[in-house]
Design a protein around this motif. Structure first.
Motif, mmCIF file in Angstrom:
data_model
loop_
_atom_site.group_PDB
_atom_site.id
_atom_site.type_symbol
_atom_site.label_atom_id
_atom_site.label_comp_id
_atom_site.label_asym_id
_atom_site.label_seq_id
_atom_site.Cartn_x
_atom_site.Cartn_y
_atom_site.Cartn_z
ATOM 1 N N THR A 1 0.829 -1.207 0.000
ATOM 2 C CA THR A 1 0.000 0.000 0.000
ATOM 3 C C THR A 1 0.862 1.255 0.000
ATOM 4 O O THR A 1 2.090 1.195 -0.059
ATOM 5 C CB THR A 1 -1.000 -0.010 1.182
ATOM 6 O OG1 THR A 1 -1.954 1.047 1.000
ATOM 7 C CG2 THR A 1 -0.314 0.174 2.522
ATOM 8 N N CYS A 2 0.183 2.406 0.038
ATOM 9 C CA CYS A 2 0.857 3.704 -0.018
ATOM 10 C C CYS A 2 1.352 4.100 1.378
ATOM 11 O O CYS A 2 0.810 3.675 2.394
ATOM 12 C CB CYS A 2 -0.135 4.739 -0.539
ATOM 13 S SG CYS A 2 0.604 6.359 -0.836
ATOM 14 N N SER A 3 2.371 4.961 1.385
ATOM 15 C CA SER A 3 2.904 5.446 2.671
ATOM 16 C C SER A 3 2.018 6.502 3.317
ATOM 17 O O SER A 3 2.287 6.906 4.455
ATOM 18 C CB SER A 3 4.294 6.056 2.463
ATOM 19 O OG SER A 3 5.194 5.070 2.058
ATOM 20 N N ASP A 4 0.985 6.954 2.599
ATOM 21 C CA ASP A 4 0.075 7.979 3.134
ATOM 22 C C ASP A 4 -0.267 7.655 4.588
ATOM 23 O O ASP A 4 -0.707 6.537 4.898
ATOM 24 C CB ASP A 4 -1.200 8.008 2.271
ATOM 25 C CG ASP A 4 -2.075 9.214 2.580
ATOM 26 O OD1 ASP A 4 -2.471 9.372 3.758
ATOM 27 O OD2 ASP A 4 -2.364 9.993 1.654
ATOM 28 N N SER A 5 -0.070 8.643 5.460
ATOM 29 C CA SER A 5 -0.227 8.408 6.900
ATOM 30 C C SER A 5 -1.651 8.048 7.303
ATOM 31 O O SER A 5 -1.896 7.556 8.400
ATOM 32 C CB SER A 5 0.229 9.641 7.677
ATOM 33 O OG SER A 5 -0.565 10.765 7.312
ATOM 34 N N ALA B 1 5.430 5.421 -1.412
ATOM 35 C CA ALA B 1 4.559 6.427 -2.021
ATOM 36 C C ALA B 1 4.040 5.910 -3.361
ATOM 37 O O ALA B 1 4.829 5.604 -4.258
ATOM 38 C CB ALA B 1 5.324 7.732 -2.219
ATOM 39 N N GLY B 2 2.727 5.750 -3.448
ATOM 40 C CA GLY B 2 2.109 5.317 -4.706
ATOM 41 C C GLY B 2 1.938 3.820 -4.843
ATOM 42 O O GLY B 2 1.524 3.346 -5.886
ATOM 43 N N ASN B 3 2.276 3.061 -3.787
ATOM 44 C CA ASN B 3 2.199 1.584 -3.819
ATOM 45 C C ASN B 3 2.708 1.025 -5.140
ATOM 46 O O ASN B 3 1.975 0.403 -5.909
ATOM 47 C CB ASN B 3 0.785 1.060 -3.469
ATOM 48 C CG ASN B 3 -0.359 1.856 -4.052
ATOM 49 O OD1 ASN B 3 -0.905 2.771 -3.433
ATOM 50 N ND2 ASN B 3 -0.719 1.531 -5.283
ATOM 51 N N GLY C 1 -4.741 0.528 -2.987
ATOM 52 C CA GLY C 1 -4.604 1.922 -3.402
ATOM 53 C C GLY C 1 -5.581 2.778 -2.610
ATOM 54 O O GLY C 1 -6.366 2.268 -1.807
ATOM 55 N N HIS C 2 -5.535 4.072 -2.827
ATOM 56 C CA HIS C 2 -6.496 4.922 -2.115
ATOM 57 C C HIS C 2 -6.828 6.152 -2.940
ATOM 58 O O HIS C 2 -6.022 6.594 -3.770
ATOM 59 C CB HIS C 2 -5.941 5.325 -0.744
ATOM 60 C CG HIS C 2 -4.777 6.262 -0.805
ATOM 61 N ND1 HIS C 2 -4.903 7.624 -0.654
ATOM 62 C CD2 HIS C 2 -3.459 6.039 -1.031
ATOM 63 C CE1 HIS C 2 -3.708 8.184 -0.760
ATOM 64 N NE2 HIS C 2 -2.805 7.250 -0.984
ATOM 65 N N GLU C 3 -8.003 6.697 -2.687
ATOM 66 C CA GLU C 3 -8.435 7.885 -3.413
ATOM 67 C C GLU C 3 -7.512 9.062 -3.072
ATOM 68 O O GLU C 3 -6.854 9.067 -2.028
ATOM 69 C CB GLU C 3 -9.892 8.219 -3.057
ATOM 70 C CG GLU C 3 -10.085 8.687 -1.629
ATOM 71 C CD GLU C 3 -11.440 9.356 -1.400
ATOM 72 O OE1 GLU C 3 -12.071 9.819 -2.358
ATOM 73 O OE2 GLU C 3 -11.847 9.425 -0.218
ATOM 74 N N LYS C 4 -7.484 10.027 -3.944
ATOM 75 C CA LYS C 4 -6.732 11.270 -3.736
ATOM 76 C C LYS C 4 -5.261 11.032 -3.394
ATOM 77 O O LYS C 4 -4.693 11.742 -2.557
ATOM 78 C CB LYS C 4 -7.381 12.099 -2.622
ATOM 79 C CG LYS C 4 -8.825 12.499 -2.901
ATOM 80 C CD LYS C 4 -9.444 13.144 -1.665
ATOM 81 C CE LYS C 4 -10.936 13.380 -1.854
ATOM 82 N NZ LYS C 4 -11.639 13.631 -0.587
ATOM 83 N N CYS C 5 -4.682 9.997 -4.003
ATOM 84 C CA CYS C 5 -3.285 9.670 -3.690
ATOM 85 C C CYS C 5 -2.365 10.816 -4.137
ATOM 86 O O CYS C 5 -2.388 11.237 -5.288
ATOM 87 C CB CYS C 5 -2.887 8.374 -4.389
ATOM 88 S SG CYS C 5 -1.191 7.878 -4.031
ATOM 89 N N GLY C 6 -1.559 11.318 -3.214
ATOM 90 C CA GLY C 6 -0.672 12.441 -3.502
ATOM 91 C C GLY C 6 0.376 12.111 -4.549
ATOM 92 O O GLY C 6 0.709 12.945 -5.400
ATOM 93 N N ALA C 7 0.902 10.895 -4.500
ATOM 94 C CA ALA C 7 1.934 10.498 -5.456
ATOM 95 C C ALA C 7 1.354 10.476 -6.871
ATOM 96 O O ALA C 7 1.974 10.972 -7.821
ATOM 97 C CB ALA C 7 2.493 9.119 -5.084
HETATM 98 ZN ZN LIG Z 1 -0.957 7.658 -1.773
#
Ligand SMILES: [Zn+2]
Length: 181
Positions: A43-47, A68-70, A96-102
């Motif tokens: 998964t993504c590193s998003d906190s 970041a970005g899985n 994955g997740h919505e609104k991913c910054g990467a």
């Molecule tokens: Zn992300």
């Protein structure tokens, strides 16, 4: 209950705000000599995207890889192989997740420092398929699954033998829900 249902049941508890009671001390004690996770999760590193919370899991239950970005590189592939083959998790999730910054950054383009550029280049093929950020996020998850299959003979073998299931799941911030793709 199969492993995917176990994750989805945990997510229902997370969404409701009523997590299962966990004895972390006992779980730590029980797993001190050996880990037996039931799912490998990339998964993504998003906190805000924390698998142990999202799926209401305890110590020793999830084998997690985050960046970041899985996205995939050799080290991620090797870690996936460790989780699925050596530890034998019957489920591999690309979360994955919505609104991913990467992904959003990759969609915006522009100059960035070399190490960040390495992340952007991994998301480029999904961007090239077109669409808005959310579509690129979905396509990136698909590409990642393809890259896992293309890049890992071990994963292909496990799937062929029916010992591994791969699923794409997308996470939404609003209410904490997940969607199996
Ligand atoms: Zn992300």
């Amino acid at each position: 209950m199969d492993e995917l249902n176990r994750l989805l049941e945990g997510n229902k508890r997370y969404m409701s705000g009523k997590l299962a009671e966990k004895d972390v001390g006992s779980a730590r004690e029980a797993s001190k000599n050996k880990q037996t996770p039931f799912a490998t999760i990339l998964t993504c590193s998003d906190s805000r995207v924390v698998p142990e919370f999202i799926f209401d899991a305890n110590v020793g239950e999830l084998f997690v890889i985050r960046n970041a970005g899985n996205i995939i590189d050799d080290i991620v592939l090797g870690t996936i192989e460790y989780g699925t083959e050596h530890l034998g998790t019957p489920l591999l999730v690309v979360l994955g997740h919505e609104k991913c910054g990467a992904v959003t950054a990759a969609c915006s383009g522009g100059e960035c420092p070399p190490n960040i550029a390495a992340i952007m280049s991994k998301i480029k093929p999904a961007k090239a398929k077109g669409g808005g950020v959310e579509e690129v996020i979905d396509n990136n998850m698909k590409n990642v699954v393809d890259e896992i299959r293309d890049g890992s003979e071990i994963v292909r073998h496990l799937e062929k033998e029916g010992r591994l299931k791969i699923v794409e799941i997308k996470y939404f911030f609003e209410n904490g829900r997940v969607e199996v793709k």
